[in-house]
Design an enzyme around this catalytic site. Sequence first.
Site, PDB file in Angstrom:
ATOM      1  N   LYS A   1       6.323  11.982   1.366  1.00 48.37           N
ATOM      2  CA  LYS A   1       5.550  11.192   2.331  1.00 48.37           C
ATOM      3  C   LYS A   1       6.538  10.675   3.365  1.00 48.37           C
ATOM      4  O   LYS A   1       7.427   9.876   3.047  1.00 48.37           O
ATOM      5  CB  LYS A   1       4.843  10.024   1.632  1.00 48.37           C
ATOM      6  CG  LYS A   1       4.163   9.073   2.603  1.00 48.37           C
ATOM      7  CD  LYS A   1       3.582   7.860   1.906  1.00 48.37           C
ATOM      8  CE  LYS A   1       3.548   6.677   2.870  1.00 48.37           C
ATOM      9  NZ  LYS A   1       3.078   5.443   2.236  1.00 48.37           N
TER      10      LYS A   1
ATOM     11  N   ALA B   1      -2.428   2.656   3.759  1.00 43.25           N
ATOM     12  CA  ALA B   1      -2.018   1.333   4.239  1.00 43.25           C
ATOM     13  C   ALA B   1      -3.192   0.513   4.748  1.00 43.25           C
ATOM     14  O   ALA B   1      -4.038   1.000   5.497  1.00 43.25           O
ATOM     15  CB  ALA B   1      -0.954   1.407   5.311  1.00 43.25           C
TER      16      ALA B   1
END
Lengths: 254, 64
Positions: A95, A182
């Site tokens: 990531k 997020a």
Amino acid sequence: MEDTFKLGSHTFKSRFILGSGKFSLDIINAAVQEAGAEIITLALRRANIGGIANILDYIPKGVTILPNTSGARNADEALRIARLARECGCGDFVKVEVIHESKYLLPDNYQTAKATEMMAKEGFIVLPYMYPDLNAARDMANAGAAAVMPLGAPIGTNKGLVTKEFIQILVDEIDLPIIVDAGIGRPSQACEAMEMGVAAIMANTAIATAGDVPAMARAFRQGIEAGRTAYLAGLGRIKDKADASSPLTGFLDE
Amino acid sequence: MKVNGKIISLEKPVSLHEFLEGLGYTVSHVAVEKNGDIIPRAQFSAVMLNDEDSLEIVCFVGGG
């Protein structure tokens, strides 16, 4: 047919990617089990002399490790971290996280696209964490990303889908899995994102800071599954004026 | 030599593998850069260290 999604050549059934930050090690296993997660993110840091408890020992076998490049301030630093993470022997996933300010922790899309290109050329399965911008997402797709991970809100804020309309544009226009990463603070927000057609949700703080961590992991799983089912079912239409659900004939005393 | 930014004196030449074990690291859990180059784990026993070397020793930790 089973409902799955692909990252590189790997197929996943669970649409819940769990972050492992802010957890005490002894609760991670229960969180992963309750989440039904098949992918968990980890960070890479300097190892203390004398050794420390190895987080990998606390993660159920068979769960795919997704190392992040947190701490990287540019593409070159991200590539260095990705290469070191791969040496730890947990596969080719990465990531990309390139951040150089600490107030909002917003990703640098330009450096992230550059890092995506460099890593894809080295055979990584690259999932860039990004600000939901269509042009940047196209650059990352062209650079070889396996998915894009737009933020819903700044990391750790639990504010939800602040960027909702821009994530919808990515869902509509980018031919890759869109994974909201997020900011998702509640199962209802995870559900809402899944209803929009995103492929998966990544969450960490919302679970790690909950009163009952395993229960919140389960609640997120249920929210994500409900949202996915709703998306596949096709949401009912919206009208400006009322549209009676009960028959408008046959009333008493008519 | 320098290990994760700290100065450590090396008494005698040792292999990277011996060095890591001597400091209490679990070798199978870490990745190592020596002077900026990644050393594959399979070469840990063959790579010898000297006092001028700089090492970065990293491992996985919790993170989002």
